[in-house]
Design an enzyme around this catalytic site. Structure first.
Site, PDB file in Angstrom:
ATOM      1  N   LYS A   1     -18.222  -5.360   5.363  1.00 42.06           N
ATOM      2  CA  LYS A   1     -16.803  -6.060   5.844  1.00 42.06           C
ATOM      3  C   LYS A   1     -16.424  -5.494   7.164  1.00 42.06           C
ATOM      4  O   LYS A   1     -15.456  -5.212   7.420  1.00 42.06           O
ATOM      5  CB  LYS A   1     -15.899  -5.314   4.858  1.00 42.06           C
TER       6      LYS A   1
ATOM      7  N   HIS B   1       0.953  -1.246   0.052  1.00 40.68           N
ATOM      8  CA  HIS B   1       0.035  -0.004  -0.018  1.00 40.68           C
ATOM      9  C   HIS B   1       0.802   1.148   0.062  1.00 40.68           C
ATOM     10  O   HIS B   1       0.515   2.204  -0.733  1.00 40.68           O
ATOM     11  CB  HIS B   1      -0.796  -0.018   1.281  1.00 40.68           C
TER      12      HIS B   1
ATOM     13  N   SER C   1      -2.865  -7.538   3.373  1.00 40.07           N
ATOM     14  CA  SER C   1      -3.085  -7.221   4.599  1.00 40.07           C
ATOM     15  C   SER C   1      -3.507  -8.668   5.407  1.00 40.07           C
ATOM     16  O   SER C   1      -3.133  -8.924   6.450  1.00 40.07           O
ATOM     17  CB  SER C   1      -4.395  -6.239   5.118  1.00 40.07           C
TER      18      SER C   1
ATOM     19  N   ARG D   1      -2.220  -6.210  -8.016  1.00 40.27           N
ATOM     20  CA  ARG D   1      -1.161  -7.150  -7.879  1.00 40.27           C
ATOM     21  C   ARG D   1      -1.236  -8.358  -9.084  1.00 40.27           C
ATOM     22  O   ARG D   1      -0.033  -8.817  -9.256  1.00 40.27           O
ATOM     23  CB  ARG D   1      -1.383  -7.678  -6.400  1.00 40.27           C
TER      24      ARG D   1
HETATM   25  P1  ADP Z   1      -5.831  -5.737   1.008  1.00 37.34           P
HETATM   26  O1  ADP Z   1      -6.491  -6.581  -0.605  1.00 37.34           O
HETATM   27  O2  ADP Z   1      -4.567  -6.165   1.099  1.00 37.34           O
HETATM   28  O3  ADP Z   1      -6.798  -6.121   1.924  1.00 37.34           O
HETATM   29  P2  ADP Z   1      -7.116  -3.167   0.517  1.00 37.34           P
HETATM   30  O4  ADP Z   1      -8.435  -3.409   0.350  1.00 37.34           O
HETATM   31  O5  ADP Z   1      -6.765  -2.364   1.727  1.00 37.34           O
HETATM   32  O6  ADP Z   1      -6.091  -4.322   0.557  1.00 37.34           O
HETATM   33  O7  ADP Z   1      -6.407  -2.507  -0.880  1.00 37.34           O
HETATM   34  C1  ADP Z   1      -6.838  -1.391  -1.204  1.00 37.34           C
HETATM   35  C2  ADP Z   1      -5.938  -1.255  -2.475  1.00 37.34           C
HETATM   36  O8  ADP Z   1      -4.519  -1.399  -2.372  1.00 37.34           O
HETATM   37  C3  ADP Z   1      -6.523  -2.172  -3.665  1.00 37.34           C
HETATM   38  O9  ADP Z   1      -6.619  -1.358  -4.704  1.00 37.34           O
HETATM   39  C4  ADP Z   1      -5.389  -3.239  -3.607  1.00 37.34           C
HETATM   40  O10 ADP Z   1      -5.532  -3.581  -4.840  1.00 37.34           O
HETATM   41  C5  ADP Z   1      -4.393  -2.411  -3.369  1.00 37.34           C
HETATM   42  N1  ADP Z   1      -3.245  -3.326  -2.944  1.00 37.34           N
HETATM   43  C6  ADP Z   1      -3.220  -3.991  -1.845  1.00 37.34           C
HETATM   44  N2  ADP Z   1      -2.061  -4.778  -1.474  1.00 37.34           N
HETATM   45  C7  ADP Z   1      -1.091  -4.361  -2.626  1.00 37.34           C
HETATM   46  C8  ADP Z   1       0.205  -4.585  -2.681  1.00 37.34           C
HETATM   47  N3  ADP Z   1       0.998  -5.303  -2.209  1.00 37.34           N
HETATM   48  N4  ADP Z   1       0.720  -3.950  -3.969  1.00 37.34           N
HETATM   49  C9  ADP Z   1       0.238  -3.003  -4.609  1.00 37.34           C
HETATM   50  N5  ADP Z   1      -1.333  -2.421  -4.227  1.00 37.34           N
HETATM   51  C10 ADP Z   1      -1.822  -3.212  -3.437  1.00 37.34           C
END
Ligand code: ADP
Length: 164
Positions: free
Chosen positions: A41, A17, A129, A91
């Site tokens: 969620k 992130h 996460s 990803r």
């Molecule tokens: P997660 O999928 O880890 O629970 P979130 O819902 O918080 O994450 O994701 C928020 C945004 O960050 C989404 O667009 C997700 O694709 C992106 N994201 C999550 N992990 C990564 C990563 N390791 N590298 C790049 N983007 C990421």
């Protein structure tokens, strides 16, 4: 002024992130990282306020990044904040289908809202996460996965959870 929103659950924020936040901050005048408080969620390991606080500590040195939380629909929140762009990290192909659908829905709800996809840095493509929570619960060292500012808090939370 170009304002972008980077929405997510960030439960907790990872180095993947943070990489997207830093790269977005180079492209836009202002980036608002928004913890979306999603009724469906609910739950999660950290409360929305804790997640905001951890992201704030991780981005403290980036002047054009702001951190917020919102229970609103993303398209509405973007309108309220005067943002014209949503930033998403991709990803793998498996992220694409859902994100593409979300982008189309957001454009329908707010035609002025563009979605920009940044490809994950290669060494973070495996990072999520959920993986972080899983690894931390087995006391795996966290340096390669989450910002150093939040390591003690994440470790402490999982230690307490395991003790119960
Ligand atoms: P997660 O999928 O880890 O629970 P979130 O819902 O918080 O994450 O994701 C928020 C945004 O960050 C989404 O667009 C997700 O694709 C992106 N994201 C999550 N992990 C990564 C990563 N390791 N590298 C790049 N983007 C990421």
């Amino acid at each position: 002024m170009s304002i972008a929103i980077y929405p997510g659950s960030f439960d907790p924020v990872t180095l993947g992130h943070l990489d997207i936040i830093k790269r977005a901050a180079l492209q836009f005048d202002r980036v608002i990282v928004c913890v979306m408080v999603n009724a469906e969620k609910s739950g999660g390991l950290f409360t929305p306020a804790e997640r905001v606080d951890m992201i704030r500590r991780a981005v403290a040195s980036i002047p054009n990044v702001e951190v917020d939380k919102s229970p609103a629909l993303l398209a509405e929140y973007a309108r309220e904040r005067g943002a014209t762009c949503v930033v998403k990290g991709l990803r793998a192909m498996s992220d694409f289908e859902k994100e593409f659908q979300m982008a189309m829905i957001n454009r329908k709800l707010n035609p002025g809202l563009e979605t920009v996809f940044l490809s994950a840095r290669q060494n973070y493509t495996y990072l999520s996460s959920s993986i972080v929570k899983e690894l931390a619960s087995y006391q795996v060292p966290m340096e390669d996965f989450i910002p150093r500012e939040i390591i003690p808090e994440v470790e402490e939370k999982l230690r307490r959870l395991k003790a119960h």
